[in-house]
Design an enzyme around this catalytic site. Structure first.
Site, PDB file in Angstrom:
ATOM      1  N   ASP A  46      38.609  44.359  38.262  1.00 11.60           N
ATOM      2  CA  ASP A  46      39.511  43.565  39.104  1.00 11.60           C
ATOM      3  C   ASP A  46      40.528  44.477  39.773  1.00 11.60           C
ATOM      4  O   ASP A  46      41.340  45.120  39.108  1.00 11.60           O
ATOM      5  CB  ASP A  46      40.239  42.529  38.246  1.00 11.60           C
ATOM      6  CG  ASP A  46      41.208  41.684  39.054  1.00 11.60           C
ATOM      7  OD1 ASP A  46      40.811  40.588  39.493  1.00 11.60           O
ATOM      8  OD2 ASP A  46      42.357  42.114  39.255  1.00 11.60           O
ATOM      9  N   TYR A  51      47.207  46.783  45.366  1.00 10.55           N
ATOM     10  CA  TYR A  51      47.270  47.774  44.293  1.00 10.55           C
ATOM     11  C   TYR A  51      47.125  49.189  44.830  1.00 10.55           C
ATOM     12  O   TYR A  51      47.501  50.151  44.160  1.00 10.55           O
ATOM     13  CB  TYR A  51      46.176  47.531  43.254  1.00 10.55           C
ATOM     14  CG  TYR A  51      46.230  46.212  42.534  1.00 10.55           C
ATOM     15  CD1 TYR A  51      47.328  45.359  42.627  1.00 10.55           C
ATOM     16  CD2 TYR A  51      45.158  45.806  41.741  1.00 10.55           C
ATOM     17  CE1 TYR A  51      47.349  44.146  41.969  1.00 10.55           C
ATOM     18  CE2 TYR A  51      45.178  44.596  41.078  1.00 10.55           C
ATOM     19  CZ  TYR A  51      46.266  43.768  41.194  1.00 10.55           C
ATOM     20  OH  TYR A  51      46.276  42.557  40.533  1.00 10.55           O
ATOM     21  N   LYS A  76      41.388  41.287  46.238  1.00  9.59           N
ATOM     22  CA  LYS A  76      42.248  40.195  46.690  1.00  9.59           C
ATOM     23  C   LYS A  76      42.871  40.513  48.040  1.00  9.59           C
ATOM     24  O   LYS A  76      43.202  41.668  48.327  1.00  9.59           O
ATOM     25  CB  LYS A  76      43.366  39.937  45.672  1.00  9.59           C
ATOM     26  CG  LYS A  76      42.885  39.788  44.237  1.00  9.59           C
ATOM     27  CD  LYS A  76      44.047  39.648  43.262  1.00  9.59           C
ATOM     28  CE  LYS A  76      43.591  39.847  41.840  1.00  9.59           C
ATOM     29  NZ  LYS A  76      43.356  41.280  41.517  1.00  9.59           N
ATOM     30  N   HIS A 112      45.675  36.306  47.243  1.00  7.24           N
ATOM     31  CA  HIS A 112      46.498  36.837  46.155  1.00  7.24           C
ATOM     32  C   HIS A 112      47.666  35.915  45.791  1.00  7.24           C
ATOM     33  O   HIS A 112      47.978  35.745  44.605  1.00  7.24           O
ATOM     34  CB  HIS A 112      47.015  38.227  46.537  1.00  7.24           C
ATOM     35  CG  HIS A 112      47.278  39.110  45.365  1.00  7.24           C
ATOM     36  ND1 HIS A 112      47.135  40.474  45.400  1.00  7.24           N
ATOM     37  CD2 HIS A 112      47.679  38.829  44.098  1.00  7.24           C
ATOM     38  CE1 HIS A 112      47.430  40.996  44.222  1.00  7.24           C
ATOM     39  NE2 HIS A 112      47.777  40.013  43.417  1.00  7.24           N
TER      40      HIS A 112
END
Length: 279
Positions: A46, A51, A76, A112
């Site tokens: 994931d 990120y 996401k 998200h």
């Protein structure tokens, strides 16, 4: 290798119930961390655009030599900083994620955050319908959505989210939301399944159950998730803990253990409140 059970999503796609999350893993470290997880036996990874480690994650996937069909990759959409998102924004970001991951499709693509003040999550979801139809995401879903937002999607879209990924752990168990998910055919996935560590894992109720089973506190919390039917994505960059978090299939919590962990519910979030989060 541990045999991780799967959850059948509402479109028939099978998703491992235990995966590896890479939140806060720098891109330069992601290839090694994800590589360690894949070697340990994780098959679900994931990540997310925000990120900043999709490229490192993709490198690990490529280097693993594992057949693509054995892997389940989630990323996401970070729907910001534009005030409102249109079709072109969404498709551009999705293409960018696939490029960084060096994949031709992902297994799950999530919105998200709902960002309700912007009133654009429904328009974004309509683009997700297109992405799902194209096959470039095997399943699509949401993250951090509240009941009212899920109900609106149900009222205005023929496509039910496959997953809602939310903050969930014994201190914030979200029983009512989990029940709504079950009624709608949405799988529940927990981010920060270990409650971000020390506060949860040092609670006497948790350490007592861990001692009883000869397991770590993290392992018994992950068992709690699995036995509640939740998908969990623990994160660690420490190889021993990466392996330990996957080693949760050789024991089972009894009713008393589950009740002790359920009783830790505090109603208090660790992360942002989706009703007001708009960064």
């Amino acid at each position: 290798m541990n045999q991780v059970p799967t959850i059948r999503l509402n479109n028939g796609t099978l998703m491992p119930q235990l995966g590896y999350g890479v939140w806060q893993v720098p891109d330069a470290e992601a290839a090694q961390a994800v590589g360690t997880a894949l070697e340990a036996g994780y098959r679900s990874i994931d990540t997310a655009s925000i990120y900043g480690n999709e490229a490192g994650t993709g490198k690990a996937i490529a280097a693993s030599g594992l057949p693509r069909e054995e892997l389940f990759v989630t990323t996401k959409l970070w729907n910001g900083p534009e005030e409102r998102w249109g079709r072109d924004n969404v498709l551009r970001e999705f293409d960018a994620s696939l490029s960084k991951l060096n994949l031709d499709h992902v297994d799950l693509y999530l919105i998200h955050w709902p960002r309700p003040a912007r009133e654009d999550y429904l328009a974004i979801w309509k683009v997700f319908e297109e992405i799902a139809e194209s096959g470039r995401a095997k399943a699509v879903g949401v993250s951090n959505f509240l009941p009212a937002q899920l109900e609106r999607l149900r009222a205005e879209s023929p496509l039910v989210p496959a997953v809602n990924q939310v903050e969930l752990h014994p201190l914030f168990a979200q029983a009512e939301l989990r029940a709504l998910h079950a009624s709608m055919g949405i799988a529940t996935e927990a981010w920060s399944p270990l409650g971000q560590g020390k506060e949860l894992l040092t609670r006497p109720a948790v350490t007592a159950v861990a001692e009883k089973h000869g397991r770590s506190a993290a392992q018994v919390v992950l068992r709690w998730h699995l036995q509640h039917g939740t998908i969990a994505i623990p994160k660690s960059v420490t190889p021993a803990r990466i392996r330990e978090n996957l080693d949760v299939f050789g024991f089972e919590l009894d009713a008393a253990d589950m009740a002790a962990l359920d009783a830790l519910e505090s109603g208090r979030r660790i992360g942002p409140d989706p009703a007001v989060f708009d960064v």
